[in-house]
Design a protein around this motif. Structure first.
Motif, short mmCIF file in Angstrom:
data_model
loop_
_atom_site.label_atom_id
_atom_site.label_comp_id
_atom_site.label_asym_id
_atom_site.label_seq_id
_atom_site.Cartn_x
_atom_site.Cartn_y
_atom_site.Cartn_z
N PRO A 199 0.85 -1.14 -0.07
CA PRO A 199 -0.08 -0.06 -0.09
C PRO A 199 0.82 1.25 -0.05
CG PRO A 199 -0.07 -0.99 2.15
CD PRO A 199 0.80 -2.04 1.23
N PRO A 200 0.30 2.49 -0.48
CA PRO A 200 1.02 3.80 -0.53
C PRO A 200 1.35 4.03 0.87
CG PRO A 200 -1.19 4.09 -0.92
CD PRO A 200 -1.17 2.55 -0.73
N PRO A 201 2.27 4.88 0.88
CA PRO A 201 2.70 5.68 2.17
C PRO A 201 1.48 6.52 2.58
CG PRO A 201 3.81 6.69 0.22
CD PRO A 201 3.16 5.65 -0.13
N ALA A 202 1.66 6.80 4.00
CA ALA A 202 0.48 7.51 4.58
C ALA A 202 0.95 8.95 4.73
CB ALA A 202 0.14 7.02 5.89
N LEU A 203 0.68 9.41 3.10
CA LEU A 203 1.20 11.15 3.16
C LEU A 203 0.16 11.83 3.90
CD1 LEU A 203 2.25 10.70 -0.58
CD2 LEU A 203 3.71 10.74 1.47
N PRO A 204 0.54 13.03 3.97
CA PRO A 204 -0.38 14.27 4.48
C PRO A 204 -1.34 14.84 3.48
CG PRO A 204 1.92 15.11 4.32
CD PRO A 204 1.97 13.62 3.99
N THR A 205 -2.27 15.47 3.78
CA THR A 205 -3.29 15.79 2.70
C THR A 205 -3.52 17.33 2.91
OG1 THR A 205 -3.93 13.64 2.73
CG2 THR A 205 -5.70 15.42 1.58
N ILE A 206 -3.73 17.97 1.95
CA ILE A 206 -4.30 19.30 1.93
C ILE A 206 -5.48 19.51 1.18
CG2 ILE A 206 -3.75 21.53 1.03
CD1 ILE A 206 -0.83 21.22 0.93
N MET A 207 -6.55 19.76 1.67
CA MET A 207 -7.96 20.05 1.27
C MET A 207 -7.98 21.50 0.31
SD MET A 207 -11.61 20.19 2.89
CE MET A 207 -11.53 18.35 3.29
N MET A 208 -7.97 21.58 -0.95
CA MET A 208 -8.06 22.78 -1.67
C MET A 208 -9.36 23.07 -1.81
SD MET A 208 -4.61 23.27 -1.91
CE MET A 208 -4.74 24.31 -3.31
N ILE A 209 -9.91 24.44 -1.50
CA ILE A 209 -11.16 25.00 -1.62
C ILE A 209 -11.12 26.27 -2.58
CG2 ILE A 209 -13.47 25.86 -0.31
CD1 ILE A 209 -12.40 24.24 1.98
N GLY A 210 -12.00 26.40 -3.30
CA GLY A 210 -12.00 27.42 -4.27
C GLY A 210 -12.78 28.69 -3.69
N GLY A 211 -12.94 29.78 -4.56
CA GLY A 211 -13.93 30.96 -4.24
C GLY A 211 -15.27 30.44 -4.25
N GLU A 212 -16.14 31.90 -4.56
CA GLU A 212 -17.60 31.61 -4.15
C GLU A 212 -18.20 31.07 -5.56
OE1 GLU A 212 -21.48 34.83 -3.61
OE2 GLU A 212 -19.39 35.32 -3.07
N PHE A 213 -17.93 31.58 -6.73
CA PHE A 213 -18.23 31.04 -7.93
C PHE A 213 -17.29 30.02 -8.41
CE2 PHE A 213 -20.18 35.04 -7.72
CZ PHE A 213 -21.70 34.73 -7.92
N ASN A 214 -17.61 28.75 -8.28
CA ASN A 214 -16.53 27.69 -8.42
C ASN A 214 -16.61 26.57 -9.14
OD1 ASN A 214 -16.63 25.53 -6.29
ND2 ASN A 214 -17.34 27.24 -5.40
N ASN A 253 -23.02 28.65 -8.94
CA ASN A 253 -23.23 29.63 -8.02
C ASN A 253 -24.10 29.58 -6.87
OD1 ASN A 253 -25.56 28.63 -9.44
ND2 ASN A 253 -26.35 30.30 -10.07
N ASN A 254 -23.64 28.47 -6.35
CA ASN A 254 -24.40 28.05 -5.01
C ASN A 254 -23.23 28.54 -4.03
OD1 ASN A 254 -26.38 27.16 -3.22
ND2 ASN A 254 -25.48 25.08 -3.10
N ASP A 255 -23.46 29.39 -3.31
CA ASP A 255 -22.60 30.04 -2.36
C ASP A 255 -23.08 29.52 -0.83
OD1 ASP A 255 -20.88 31.24 -0.66
OD2 ASP A 255 -21.86 33.41 -0.59
N THR A 256 -22.40 28.16 -0.47
CA THR A 256 -22.64 27.79 0.72
C THR A 256 -21.81 28.34 1.79
OG1 THR A 256 -20.88 25.85 0.56
CG2 THR A 256 -22.99 25.64 -0.54
N GLU A 257 -20.46 28.91 1.68
CA GLU A 257 -19.59 29.42 2.52
C GLU A 257 -19.02 28.02 3.61
OE1 GLU A 257 -18.49 32.92 2.96
OE2 GLU A 257 -19.53 32.84 1.05
N CYS A 258 -19.25 27.16 2.77
CA CYS A 258 -18.93 25.78 3.58
C CYS A 258 -19.66 25.50 4.76
CB CYS A 258 -17.28 25.72 3.99
SG CYS A 258 -16.32 25.90 2.33
#
Length: 472
Positions: A199-214, A253-258
């Motif tokens: 299995p692959p190494p247990a690497l770290p992860t970055i979650m990438m989030i864009g802008g309002e219209f995305n 165009n659905n602005d959820t603001e996460c």
């Protein structure tokens, strides 16, 4: 089958240079031919009506942008000018049709879409969504993404220990059993080091989030994220974090603001659907110390919010020009639109309230990016100590934007609660080119902070070090 732009057009700028200027000159010429001098009634009645109609259209557009809280920086004047001209051109086409000859009708029909294109170019100059012709073409035609492969190819490469020179981008379908959030397909970047073992190494992860219209692909097409992380991996023997490009809106165009609210349980999708999927499917580390979030504009607000709400899941964030709190207009509009009028629900997703209620944090760090003046001034860094005070010897600097004030407020409060943070100012506007630049500047810190193998841990920027920084 995908199509591609001609080679000569690949790097043509849609924000600067001769192409936008040429389009504007053609539009003005055609509109002038369409208007003409004509008769007295045309000059005294219909031309003023056209101008008034254009101004009304502009006023409506301005009202919408203002009340929806869509902007970080003021819109360029040329956007409002071309909006007015587009409205006027439409009236010229309709009102002048009967009295015009065939050539003037032709000019009128061409002038309207060209004026609309000019308004779109002015809008693009504001947000930087399509820096080049190639970017626009790829986005509009859903062309192949940088480094894109399918899951079958990834599995085969890993089993055969074929370590690629660059990372691989995999389109994924992440379930929504925990959240019920309807979303689009998402994307995962796997660095070369991921293919080194099975299995692959247990690497770290970055979650990438864009802008309002995305779209989930915005960071790849417009934010240049894949080239940035590929270059980083090449400098570290193929080692880099895994990146997951998430869908925080479910629609463009659905602005959820996460948040979890009237527009869907976006927060639950990101924390309860995405995180387990990445751990189970790609074997990434499940430790919060190995997870970070990078967000731009609305996504920057999300990055702070999700981290301070879930320090058991995330330990680092980069907030690129985000707001002080979820923002969908005024405070009351935000409460009504996102939370059905519930003050309590709004407070539960307000970073200031969350940090205050949480008390001391341990092992959490944040990098706040704010855009500053464009001239070649050095970047400015405001580093807070663990009591929320400015760095020794630093000097106060007046802030001119909501994002600057938000970064200072959140960093000061966070520091007083144990969050290690810095506010970094770099030249730029509130647009995608700035987001791309900010991500590239912070990636070495983020990768080290979340424990990427072979990547040294580096401190947050300090006055006089890195980024040619000076104290505020």
């Amino acid at each position: 089958m995908t199509t591609s732009t001609p080679r000569f057009a690949e790097h043509l700028s849609l924000m600067h240079g001769w192409l936008p200027l040429l389009v504007q000159l053609i539009a003005v010429t055609l509109l002038a031919l369409a208007v003409g001098w004509r008769n007295r009634r045309w000059r005294l009645v219909w031309l003023p009506v056209a101008v008034v109609a254009g101004l009304i259209l502009t006023a409506m557009a301005y009202w919408y942008v203002t009340t929806e809280g869509l902007a970080g920086d003021p819109a360029p004047r040329r956007l409002w000018a071309w909006t007015t001209v587009t409205g006027a051109a439409l009236v010229v086409l309709i009102a002048g049709w009967r009295s015009a000859g065939w050539w003037r009708r032709s000019a009128s029909m061409l002038a309207v879409p060209l004026c609309l294109v000019c308004a779109a170019l002015a809008l693009n100059l504001w947000v930087g969504y399509f820096p080049t012709v190639q970017t626009a073409w790829s986005q509009l035609t859903a062309g192949a993404l940088p480094d894109q492969v399918d899951q079958a190819a990834v599995v085969a490469m890993q089993k055969e220990r074929r370590i690629p020179d660059r990372g691989s981008v995999v389109p994924v379908t992440i379930g929504s059993a925990a959240s019920g959030f309807k979303h689009r397909g998402e994307l995962v970047y796997l660095p070369p080091a991921w293919f080194a073992s099975d299995p692959p190494p247990a690497l770290p992860t970055i979650m990438m989030i864009g802008g309002e219209f995305n779209t989930p692909a915005d960071w790849l097409r417009t934010g240049n994220a894949i080239k940035t992380v590929d270059d980083f991996a090449a400098q570290h023997a193929g080692k880099a974090p895994v990146l997951v490009f998430v869908d925080s809106g479910g629609a463009f165009n659905n602005d959820t603001e996460c948040v979890n609210g009237a527009r869907g349980n976006a927060a639950d999708h990101l924390t309860k659907d995405v995180v387990p999927f990445m751990e189970q499917t790609y074997g990434v580390s499940a430790e919060s110390a190995n997870w970070g979030i990078v967000g731009w504009s609305m996504g920057g607000t999300c990055a702070v919010d999700l981290t301070v709400m879930h320090p058991d899941l995330f330990s680092a964030f980069e907030d690129i020009a985000g707001d002080l709190s979820p923002n969908s207009g005024t405070r009351q509009q935000t409460i009504d639109r996102l939370f059905g009028g519930s003050e309590a629900k709004y407070a539960s997703f307000d970073p200031t309230t969350v940090i205050t209620r949480h008390g001391p944090y341990r092992g959490v760090a944040g990098w706040f990016d704010v855009n500053g003046p464009m001239p070649s001034a050095p970047a400015v860094v405001d580093v807070r100590d663990d009591m929320g005070n400015g760095a020794a010897g630093g000097k106060a600097v007046a802030h001119t934007s909501d994002q600057e004030a938000a970064a200072d407020s959140l960093c000061a409060l966070g520091s007083s609660r144990g969050i290690d943070c810095a506010v970094v100012e770099q030249p730029g506007k509130h647009d995608w080119p700035f987001a791309s630049q900010a991500f590239a500047a912070a990636l070495p810190w983020m990768a080290g902070r979340i424990g990427t193998p072979g990547v040294p841990s580096t401190p947050l920027p300090t006055p006089g070090a890195g980024l040619q920084a000076t104290a505020r």
